[in-house]
Design an enzyme around this catalytic site. Structure first.
Site, PDB file in Angstrom:
ATOM      1  N   VAL A 122      31.476  45.249  40.169  1.00 25.40           N
ATOM      2  CA  VAL A 122      31.529  45.780  38.806  1.00 25.40           C
ATOM      3  C   VAL A 122      30.539  46.929  38.709  1.00 25.40           C
ATOM      4  O   VAL A 122      29.401  46.815  39.165  1.00 25.40           O
ATOM      5  CB  VAL A 122      31.163  44.691  37.781  1.00 25.40           C
ATOM      6  CG1 VAL A 122      31.243  45.248  36.365  1.00 25.40           C
ATOM      7  CG2 VAL A 122      32.068  43.499  37.927  1.00 25.40           C
ATOM      8  N   GLY A 127      34.506  38.249  39.828  1.00 27.07           N
ATOM      9  CA  GLY A 127      35.365  37.284  40.490  1.00 27.07           C
ATOM     10  C   GLY A 127      36.192  37.906  41.606  1.00 27.07           C
ATOM     11  O   GLY A 127      36.384  37.311  42.652  1.00 27.07           O
ATOM     12  N   ASP A 156      36.090  28.513  33.297  1.00 29.99           N
ATOM     13  CA  ASP A 156      34.868  28.874  34.005  1.00 29.99           C
ATOM     14  C   ASP A 156      33.794  29.360  33.037  1.00 29.99           C
ATOM     15  O   ASP A 156      33.168  30.394  33.234  1.00 29.99           O
ATOM     16  CB  ASP A 156      35.164  29.935  35.073  1.00 29.99           C
ATOM     17  CG  ASP A 156      34.037  30.029  36.092  1.00 29.99           C
ATOM     18  OD1 ASP A 156      33.218  29.095  36.154  1.00 29.99           O
ATOM     19  OD2 ASP A 156      33.975  31.040  36.810  1.00 29.99           O
TER      20      ASP A 156
END
Ligand SMILES: *[C@@H]1O[C@H](CO)[C@@H](O)[C@H](O)[C@H]1NC(C)=O
Ligand SMILES: *[C@@H]1O[C@H](CO)[C@@H](O)[C@H](O)[C@H]1NC(C)=O
Ligand SMILES: *[C@@H]1O[C@H](CO)[C@@H](O)[C@H](O)[C@H]1NC(C)=O
Ligand SMILES: *[C@@H]1O[C@H](CO)[C@@H](O)[C@H](O)[C@H]1NC(C)=O
Ligand SMILES: *[C@@H]1O[C@H](CO)[C@@H](O)[C@H](O)[C@H]1NC(C)=O
Ligand SMILES: *[C@@H]1O[C@H](CO)[C@@H](O)[C@H](O)[C@H]1NC(C)=O
Ligand SMILES: *[C@@H]1O[C@H](CO)[C@@H](O)[C@H](O)[C@H]1NC(C)=O
Ligand SMILES: *[C@@H]1O[C@H](CO)[C@@H](O)[C@H](O)[C@H]1NC(C)=O
Ligand SMILES: *[C@@H]1O[C@H](CO)[C@@H](O)[C@H](O)[C@H]1NC(C)=O
Length: 814
Positions: free
Chosen positions: A512, A508, A623
């Site tokens: 990562v 988000g 979400d």
């Protein structure tokens, strides 16, 4: 004696031929004068079963058999002359001859097949019963104890309701099912399914008498290694075990629903239930289940885990007997104890989630308790293991093993406990480790307090960082922090300086990475991107939400790293990546069989329930979607990505936002259109997710040739037409449990109902998924056509500043 009877009957046949007639109207009885020939059939009185001459697919040979009359797909359940076909049925008859033999004769009156009748009747008849049992009996005597002969004692490849699979200890007679040779030849094939009562009853599959698979011993509820055989809405089952007999049987709950158990030509036992003409027979249970079910796959004291690679391992505290062969994947020698037994001071070590080892060399006592067993049998050096005989009501009785333990498999969540004899030094002192409770801030009640704690948290973190800098980046100053901090240097090394090849995906608020710490621990690092505008907010939000949460179905935050401009969160690494990457991949989705999918659905439900109700900060995720569900090495689901999450105070149930964030396809109508969110918007997303898991298809982008609906709409229509099973992913055929699938779809439809008030809470969802009770009928779902979705999209884009904020997964491994 037998020869005499045959000669005698031959004479009878000749004489009776002169006076017999055949009949053409539906009947269920034949006698010495009324017989059937090819083209004529017997039909049981309620019209369920039919008996007559047939030829299997592509074969010209004729057989006498029994099949379902009401099932439109021709399905033979029993064959008389399976090993001796008729090549020419001209003149062939099936008839009763005195004193009670049912015989099939060919055109020249040779005996092709005959019943193995014991006893005589004055007026013998043969009758096809509603159960599918063909019996020879005295006319007008319906006492089943007095049947002279019955086909249920001579099953072919199908176990019908009411048949016994097992052994009579008095007569020594065994009934078992044997596969056909091929789809064209119903002859006695190689594979057979038995109930083996030696030691303690277990079901066993053999090929030419060699054992290939066993179900594990009966545990009062089912077989230890077949958790999919369980209470259901179609049939009940039972194992009868006393001094006279041992057998498994099942009975239908509703006699008009046809269900059968059969063994196919590759030796797979299958449970089939007839749905209707369009859907045909649905298979909802198979045994063996996977490679780990191959008998003695991993040798003595070896344990097979289908999720491991290689699948064989030694039980803990055991080592390979022959390490070289073991390394070369020859596991036949199995394992031995790491520390040898000395007989006098041994102990029993508990192992969990086990398909119990072969019980051929077992012994049992129904009245002893587990404790008595331990005390009594620790003295007997030959006793290698013990466990409860019956797991109902907390467990009773005792099952004991003498000799090596073979054919052990790991059955997650459904296996049993087993206590194995090991050297006293090997016994864990206090058994299971106590789960450590997380220290949580008890004063957090509302969002205002949260802000305060964040300030406190960052302040502490900063102080700690300064401390660490003073001490030259040494570790050991973390005691009074809620969240451990990681050294930037360590993280940089772990991720090879954030190398592109270590990147897992885009989260988000930034990329990562995958990494490995000095001590070998694998981690995932979520790095706040300096260019992300909302990044810092989401970063903070994620820290607040997840730092204080701990649940097996939520991804675990291990710590953070805040140094200068760098802000990073460190998570446990999830080797199986996110659910969407497996579920929506044609090839990979095959590894997600139904038990795994159901496990995932239940895990997500429990994780969400924890967020909504049981966590200190009650949280709405906002979400929830397939890409935010991560899977650990054992395919346990973990909810991740709390960048959008909102916590809410105790009495607050809904809130409004100007900035609608989330992902189309998963957003509830009231949230997408009015920006109104509540726990019920998460419930909606959960419902969408369940339908995706069952069908293997994305809600958004779902296409059907007959209509314009999305997956929700399609599921809704199928449900209304009672054809929910059409929705099921083809990859699941063979692995699914009928009732669980139907229930999951039903619960999902309740979750996606248009009106938030109609949707169940997550606590009801968890209950509904786990029980057999009746469910309310769902109303029409929200957003069920593609047009609705597009409408929603335009509505939100005028309202929200970043409506197309399609969030991206946190840890996309591989
Ligand atoms: C056989 O059954 C038919 C029809 O039910 C009956 O008419 C006939 O008498 C029976 N024969 C004998 C020998 O009982
Ligand atoms: C079957 O047998 C009958 C009489 O025994 C004979 O007439 C007929 O030709 C045979 N049919 C075949 C296909 O062999
Ligand atoms: C009946 O069976 C016998 C023995 O199997 C065989 O010799 C004979 O040819 C068969 N008769 C007919 C008509 O098929
Ligand atoms: C016939 O029945 C007897 C006892 O009822 C049994 O011992 C024998 O094995 C049976 N034979 C066949 C071929 O089934
Ligand atoms: C299965 O269902 C029956 C009734 O239908 C019940 O008596 C039994 O306890 C159930 N068994 C389990 C293990 O839930
Ligand atoms: C049994 O199943 C039939 C066909 O599905 C159905 O019509 C009937 O209502 C069922 N009966 C019961 C008692 O559930
Ligand atoms: C038997 O069933 C298994 C699993 O359901 C299937 O993979 C196999 O192809 C079947 N064998 C035959 C010969 O139909
Ligand atoms: C089972 O254990 C009880 C208590 O130790 C004993 O009295 C009984 O004889 C045992 N039963 C058998 C069949 O050995
Ligand atoms: C253990 O087994 C051995 C060999 O089978 C036997 O000789 C011995 O008596 C057994 N010991 C006990 C306590 O039953």
């Amino acid at each position: 004696m037998r020869r005499k009877i045959e000669e005698f009957t031959f004479l009878l046949v000749l004489t009776s031929l002169l006076i017999t007639t055949t009949f053409s109207n539906a009947m269920d009885v034949i006698n010495t004068t009324h017989m059937i020939t090819d083209g004529h059939t017997l039909i049981s009185s309620d019209g369920s079963f039919e008996l007559g001459f047939f030829s299997p697919a592509n074969s010209k040979n004729r057989y006498v058999g029994i099949w379902y009359k009401k099932v439109t797909a021709f399905t033979v359940v029993w064959v008389a002359n399976r090993d001796n076909p008729l090549t020419n049925t001209s003149g062939a008859v099936l008839k009763v001859i005195e004193p009670g033999i049912l015989a099939l004769l060919n055109g020249s009156n040779s005996m092709i097949w005959s019943s193995n009748t014991s006893g005589v009747a004055r007026t013998p008849v043969a009758q096809l019963l509603d159960s599918g049992n063909l019996v020879v009996k005295e006319a007008n005597d319906d006492n089943s104890d007095k049947y002279l002969w019955q086909s249920f004692d001579y099953p072919t490849d199908t176990l019908l309701p009411g048949m016994k699979l097992g052994r009579n200890f008095v007569t020594g007679y065994e009934t078992y099912i044997t596969a056909w040779k091929s789809s064209e030849d119903p002859g006695t094939g190689d594979y057979a399914y038995h109930l083996d009562p030696t030691g303690y009853p277990q079901a066993v599959l053999t090929r030419r008498s060699v054992e290939l698979f066993r179900s594990g011993p009966w545990n009062g509820v089912g077989y230890s290694g077949l958790p999919s055989l369980k209470n259901n809405s179609i049939y009940t089952f039972e194992l009868v075990f006393n001094k006279n007999e041992a057998y498994y049987h099942y009975e239908l709950l509703n006699k008009s629903v046809f269900s059968r158990l059969s063994v196919n030509q590759s030796g797979v036992a299958q449970r089939w239930t007839w749905v209707d003409r369009t859907q045909g027979w649905i298979m909802h249970l198979t045994a063996p289940v996977d490679n780990c079910d191959s008998y003695k796959q991993c040798g003595a004291y070896g344990t097979c885990n289908i999720y491991d690679s290689p699948i064989c391992g030694c039980l803990t505290k055991f080592i390979p007997r022959n390490p070289d062969e073991w390394m070369a994947a020859d596991w036949s020698d199995g394992c031995v104890r790491r520390a040898p037994l000395d007989c006098r001071s041994d102990g029993f070590q508990k192992y969990t989630d086990i398909k119990l080892p072969d019980t051929k060399y077992s012994w049992f006592n129904t009245s002893m308790t587990l404790e008595e067993c331990q005390v009594e049998y620790i003295k007997d050096c030959n006793c290698t293991a013990y466990t409860n005989l019956d797991i109902r009501r907390g467990g009773s009785g005792c099952l004991l093993w003498f000799g090596d333990l073979v054919d052990i498999k790991v059955v997650y969540g459904a296996g049993q406990d087993l206590y194995i004899r090991v050297a006293s030094s090997e016994v864990d002192s206090n058994g299971e480790k106590r789960k450590t409770l997380i220290a949580v801030l008890t004063s957090l009640a509302g969002i205002s307090l949260l802000g305060l704690s964040l300030i406190l948290f960052i302040w502490k973190m900063k102080k700690n960082y300064e401390n660490m800098r003073k001490q030259g980046h040494r570790e050991g100053q973390e005691e009074d922090l809620e969240l451990p901090t990681f050294d930037l240097l360590a993280i940089t090394r772990a991720t090879n300086s954030f190398a592109t090849s270590y990147k897992l995906g885009e989260g988000g608020f930034g990329p990562v990475y995958r990494g490995m710490l000095e001590d070998g621990k694998e981690i995932a690092v979520k790095r706040l991107s300096r260019t992300s505008l909302q990044g810092l907010d989401e970063f903070k939000n994620e820290v607040i939400c997840i730092a204080n949460l701990q649940h097996r179905n939520l991804v675990r935050l291990l710590g953070c790293c805040i140094q200068g401009e760098e802000k990073m969160l460190i998570y446990e690494y999830m080797p199986n990546g996110s659910l969407d990457l497996i579920l929506f991949d044609k090839r990979k989705s095959k590894q997600l069989d139904w038990p795994k999918r159901f496990h995932i659905i239940n895990g997500i439900a429990r994780g969400l329930l924890y967020l909504h109700q049981d966590s200190l900060l009650r949280i709405i995720h906002r979400d929830l979607k397939a890409s935010n569900i991560l899977l650990d090495a054992d395919m346990n689901p973990k909810i991740s990505d709390f960048g959008m999450a909102r916590s809410f105070a105790g009495n607050e149930t809904e809130a409004n936002t100007m900035r609608v964030v989330g992902t189309y396809g998963y957003m509830s109508p009231e949230y997408a259109i009015d920006g109104l969110f509540s726990v019920k918007s998460d419930v909606y997303s959960f419902g969408v997710l369940v339908l995706e898991i069952v069908s293997g298809q994305k809600n958004r982008g779902f296409r059907h040739k007959d209509h314009q609906h999305n997956l929700l709409g399609h599921a809704w229509m199928q449900h209304k037409e009672r054809r929910s099973m059409d929705l099921v992913d083809v990859n699941l055929v063979g692995s699914f449990t009928f009732s669980e699938v139907v229930r999951s779809i039903h619960v999902a439809l309740l979750c996606v109902q248009q009106s938030p008030e109609d949707r169940p809470s997550m606590s009801s969802v968890v209950l509904m998924l786990g029980s057999e009770g009746t469910l309310p009928q769902p109303k029409q779902p929200g957003f069920f056509t593609e047009r609705d979705v597009f409408a929603a999209e335009s509505t939100t884009s005028t309202k929200a500043s970043s409506s197309n904020n399609v969030t991206i997964t946190l840890l996309d491994a591989r």
